[in-house]
Design an enzyme around this catalytic site. Structure first.
Site, short mmCIF file in Angstrom:
data_model
loop_
_atom_site.label_atom_id
_atom_site.label_comp_id
_atom_site.label_asym_id
_atom_site.label_seq_id
_atom_site.Cartn_x
_atom_site.Cartn_y
_atom_site.Cartn_z
N ASP A 209 0.87 -1.18 0.00
CA ASP A 209 0.00 0.00 0.00
C ASP A 209 0.90 1.23 0.00
O ASP A 209 2.04 1.16 -0.46
CB ASP A 209 -0.95 -0.04 1.20
CG ASP A 209 -2.28 0.67 0.92
OD1 ASP A 209 -2.24 1.87 0.65
OD2 ASP A 209 -3.34 0.01 0.97
N ASP A 210 0.41 2.36 0.51
CA ASP A 210 1.24 3.56 0.53
C ASP A 210 2.53 3.31 1.31
O ASP A 210 2.50 2.78 2.42
CB ASP A 210 0.50 4.73 1.18
CG ASP A 210 -0.70 5.18 0.38
OD1 ASP A 210 -0.70 5.00 -0.85
OD2 ASP A 210 -1.65 5.71 0.98
N GLY A 231 4.69 -0.46 -4.15
CA GLY A 231 3.76 0.13 -3.22
C GLY A 231 2.86 1.11 -3.95
O GLY A 231 2.83 1.15 -5.18
N HIS A 232 2.14 1.93 -3.19
CA HIS A 232 1.21 2.90 -3.78
C HIS A 232 1.74 4.32 -3.72
O HIS A 232 0.99 5.27 -3.90
CB HIS A 232 -0.15 2.82 -3.08
CG HIS A 232 -0.87 1.53 -3.31
ND1 HIS A 232 -2.12 1.26 -2.77
CD2 HIS A 232 -0.52 0.42 -4.02
CE1 HIS A 232 -2.50 0.04 -3.15
NE2 HIS A 232 -1.54 -0.49 -3.89
N GLY A 233 3.04 4.47 -3.43
CA GLY A 233 3.64 5.78 -3.46
C GLY A 233 3.62 6.48 -2.11
O GLY A 233 3.43 5.87 -1.06
#
Length: 396
Positions: A209-210, A231-233
């Site tokens: 995730d983030d 990941g999501h940044g």
């Protein structure tokens, strides 16, 4: 009984960053054993010691159940985690695994590992799809911890967030390593909120995730020299999902690298938000991208799995935002998307020296925006958009 330190002991203390004048409380349980009770007892003894104290968990693997280590303590305290502590597969207990609460003058270091054993839990985690879900335990929580430094620690395979911070003041994370598979749901690397003065520096985060997520009420956050991916940044938000949220201000993300992430640097707020707060002074600068999807993103229509009413514009005000010196490659053609709220258009958004390339068959890279007129400086690759900002009722 006095405590005697030989030359070799002092050398070990220097390697761990321990103070020679601190009383050391060492966990003596055999490797492979459950140290939950021993650690809690030892922490409480160290917490009540009148001068600096260190709780040492030596090298080896140990089982560790749910545990809360709660202050205030009589003097600064340090946890020196040299070994690996492993969670069990329990997903029916509390919403955390390890928690440090209400401690002033706290340090956690030693090069050790928190292994959340999350693989079995991920299969039953549906919180990314629905509000009505069982909250899985966060691996490590820091609640109302002040003047703290967390250094050289690894978090592995968390069931939920790896690290969660709330109510903190003057706290530094340095040389942190966070690892979980790209497909592990809700495993945010470090989530911070309702805190003031946090630094996350020189760290590596690879998760599902983030890598870093910023919740409401966060003030004065510095993220520097962090490598993220997969990941999501690195995300500010999501904001506006809950009522009674607090303003966000003073967020700086500088000198970071994102590689093979689903998003780059982004701000996300919910439509039909339950509050009307402001997120301001948010600045991203000198960011290197390597095959990053959605490299620069403001998304005020964030509504995963249709859990909100998209017809109601976000009420979160975004003010004084900048994206500067961001370069590298995009994983899709949407290099820059500034999707601001039609109810509260973004104000004072600056874009400077952007060079993002995309080589896919459906290229070239694009720059799109709505409800914002960004201030442009330096070069813009791809060419920047120009979006008229709608006038609100009563404006001339």
């Amino acid at each position: 009984m006095g405590v005697h330190f030989g030359i070799s002991t002092l050398f070990v203390f220097c390697l761990l960053g321990l103070s020679a004048n601190a009383k050391v409380f060492k966990i003596t349980s055999p490797t492979g054993s459950d140290i939950t009770s021993a650690l809690l007892k030892t922490f409480n003894e160290a917490c009540q010691f009148p001068t600096k104290a260190t709780v040492m968990i030596p090298k080896g693997e140990y089982k560790l159940g749910e545990i809360e280590m709660v202050g205030p303590c009589k003097a600064p305290i340090r946890i020196a985690l040299q070994g690996t502590v492993k969670a069990d597969g329990n997903i029916k207990g509390k919403d955390f695994w390890v928690a440090f609460k209400k401690i002033n003058g706290f340090k956690l270091n030693g090069g050790g590992v928190f292994d959340g054993e999350g693989n079995a839990a991920w299969r039953v985690n549906n919180c990314h799809k629905t509000f009505e879900c069982k909250k899985l335990p966060i691996s490590v929580r820091f609640d109302f911890v002040t003047d703290a430094k967390i250094r050289g620690i690894t978090s592995l395979d968390s069931k939920n967030f790896h690290i969660n911070v709330i109510g903190a003041k003057n706290m530094t994370f340095e040389d942190i390593k966070i690892v979980a598979p790209a497909g592990s749901p809700n495993t945010d690397g470090i989530h911070v909120g309702r805190s003031d003065g946090i630094k996350i520096i020189n760290s590596f985060i690879s998760t599902g995730d983030d890598c870093i997520s910023v919740g409401d009420g966060m003030r004065n956050l510095l993220v520097e020299r962090v490598t993220c991916g997969p990941g999501h940044g690195i995300s500010v938000g999501s904001l506006g999902r809950y009522g009674h949220e607090e303003d966000v201000t003073g967020i700086r993300v500088v000198n970071c690298t994102l590689q093979n992430t689903d998003n780059g640097v982004r701000i996300k707020t919910w439509p039909s938000a339950k509050c009307a707060t402001t997120a301001s002074e948010i600045h991203f600068e000198n960011i290197l991208l390597k095959n990053v999807s959605n490299p620069i993103l403001i998304d005020q229509e964030y509504c995963p799995w249709n859990q909100c009413n998209k017809q109601k514009p976000s009420t979160i005000k975004l003010v004084n935002i900048s994206f500067k010196k961001i370069r590298g490659t995009s994983g899709n053609k949407d290099a820059v998307k500034l999707l601001c709220s039609k109810g509260y258009p973004c104000k004072n958004v600056e874009i400077g020296d952007i060079n993002i390339k995309y080589t896919g068959a459906d290229g070239p890279a694009t720059f799109s925006c709505s409800n914002v007129s960004p201030k442009l400086k330096g070069t813009q690759v791809p060419k920047a958009c120009s979006s008229p900002v709608p006038k609100l009722p009563g404006q001339k």
